[in-house]
Scaffold this active site. Structure first.
Site, short mmCIF file in Angstrom:
data_model
loop_
_atom_site.label_atom_id
_atom_site.label_comp_id
_atom_site.label_asym_id
_atom_site.label_seq_id
_atom_site.Cartn_x
_atom_site.Cartn_y
_atom_site.Cartn_z
N ASP A 105 19.56 -2.67 67.04
CA ASP A 105 20.71 -2.16 66.30
C ASP A 105 20.74 -0.65 66.47
OD1 ASP A 105 22.55 -1.25 64.49
OD2 ASP A 105 21.90 -2.53 62.84
N PHE A 120 18.51 -1.55 57.48
CA PHE A 120 19.91 -1.50 57.09
C PHE A 120 20.75 -1.94 58.27
CE2 PHE A 120 24.14 0.19 56.58
CZ PHE A 120 24.43 -0.15 55.27
N LYS A 137 30.03 2.98 64.99
CA LYS A 137 30.17 4.33 64.44
C LYS A 137 30.75 5.30 65.46
CE LYS A 137 26.84 3.84 60.67
NZ LYS A 137 27.87 3.69 59.62
#
Length: 402
Positions: free
Chosen positions: A232, A147, A261
């Site tokens: 990531d 993802f 985030k």
């Protein structure tokens, strides 16, 4: 005239959202109005313990006082300039984030998906300018069950049908191999491979940790073949998995990292690509940009985040309380497996126990916000949580699964 927030009931708020917003989410029947630390409160005044943390965006909890103070101070000064001008927060943000992560250069952005898109562009340009890959032939290898975002490029190499169906044609130039399989990765690399793009711990797949030594093997393979390693760490980085960067746990370094985030602490969207100067340095003025990337407000908030992380307190909390959280979850009847690292756990629900959206709703009814997905729970409380609060949350999980 639109009614004021105070005059609208929770049911009316939900009805407005259902009617006027595109149906790309299926939220729980909770309308939140306030948050502090590890707790949130709905419109009716009921409190909930937050085991979602905005998918790691709220690593420091809701409204951490240091971060809120930094935002308020900056709001009174300057919020946006665009990159056509310098501002007095940008250079400090870049230097402090680079020092925290042990990297050489920073490319600011706003969202995680934007950071990954930027890393893909940089890797391709580096492949053509430095590695000598023929123009238009660069390949990037990714892992199955990944993802990396929801843009057209990102879903082009997703293996989740719900992310892909109906969104083609897809962007070429990506090869998918199984996560954790070093032999498959070795076979997939060619002379045109620009980069290997991986999550060190796969979050959406269920907080999946690869076999020990896999990430070191990826680093070794990239070195041997002149290939970039892009990590990531948008969800797993910045103390979530018990270290500043999740790769630190295996003493592995990537060439580029994508961060996001929690870099904005739930106040503003902040992301970045950080890494080697000779790789990020392939960009020239006019070739890439971001209107809000590096804006003064975002930089001020992110600098407050960096200061909190620089103390090492949150990395230590994640390690110590994470060990406690995992041991508590493993003792729950109805739990088949607990995966993860730090204050991050993928809880596989045992066969025959309740699953689906009703599990999340049942926990919310008991005062815990925790999302079920495809038979597992993703448990990610804020790093400010206490042992007593962990006990409260795990007790609810045990009651719902029991």
């Amino acid at each position: 005239m639109t009614a004021t927030t105070d005059a609208i009931s929770a049911q009316e708020h939900a009805a407005l959202a259902d009617h006027w917003s595109a149906p790309n989410y299926h939220p729980m029947s909770v309308v939140l109005a306030q948050g502090e630390g590890a707790w949130v409160t709905d419109l009716d005044g009921r409190r909930y313990l937050d085991f979602v943390s905005g998918y790691s965006a709220l690593n420091f909890g809701h409204r951490h006082p240091d971060i809120v103070a930094a935002a308020k101070a900056q709001l009174d000064r300057l919020t946006l300039t665009g990159r056509s001008f310098h501002n007095d927060q940008f250079g400090l943000f870049c230097s402090e984030l680079a020092e925290l992560t042990g990297t050489e250069m920073v490319l600011p952005a706003s969202t995680g998906a934007e950071a990954v898109e930027s890393a893909v562009k940089i890797a391709r340009k580096w492949a053509y300018q430095v590695k000598g890959v023929p123009d238009g032939a660069a390949e990037i290898i990714v892992a199955g069950a990944n993802f990396h975002g929801r843009t057209t490029t990102m879903v082009s190499f997703s293996t989740d049908p719900s992310a892909r169906n109906g969104f083609g044609p897809f962007t070429p130039g990506f090869t998918v191999v199984p996560f954790g399989d070093l032999d498959a990765l070795t076979s997939a690399i060619t002379e045109n491979t620009a980069a290997v793009l991986l999550e060190p711990i796969q979050g959406e797949a269920g907080v999946v940790v690869p076999p020990r030594g896999y990430l070191a093997g990826v680093r070794r393979l990239c070195d041997e073949t002149g290939t970039l390693f892009i990590a990531d760490e948008i969800q797993c980085g910045l103390a979530r998995a018990g270290a500043t960067l999740a790769l630190d746990d295996e003493n592995v370094r990537a060439d580029l990292y994508t961060l996001g985030k929690s870099l904005g602490a739930g106040l503003v969207p902040v992301s970045a690509v950080v890494g080697r100067a000779d790789v990020l340095g392939v960009l020239k003025p006019g070739e890439h940009g971001s209107t809000f990337g590096g804006n003064p407000l975002a930089c001020s908030v992110a600098r407050a985040v960096v200061r909190l992380l620089a103390t090492g307190e949150f990395q230590e909390r994640s390690r110590e309380l994470g060990t406690y959280l995992h041991s508590c979850l493993e003792a729950v009847d109805g739990v088949a497996e607990v995966r993860g690292r730090g204050l991050w756990a993928g809880v596989q629900i045992a066969e025959g126990r309740p699953t689906g959206h009703r599990v999340s709703e049942a926990m919310a009814e008991r005062g815990l916000l925790c999302k079920e997905n495809q038979g597992h729970l993703r448990v990610a409380p804020p790093l400010v949580i206490t042992r007593e609060e962990i006990d409260l949350g795990v007790d609810v999980i045990a009651k719902v699964l029991g």
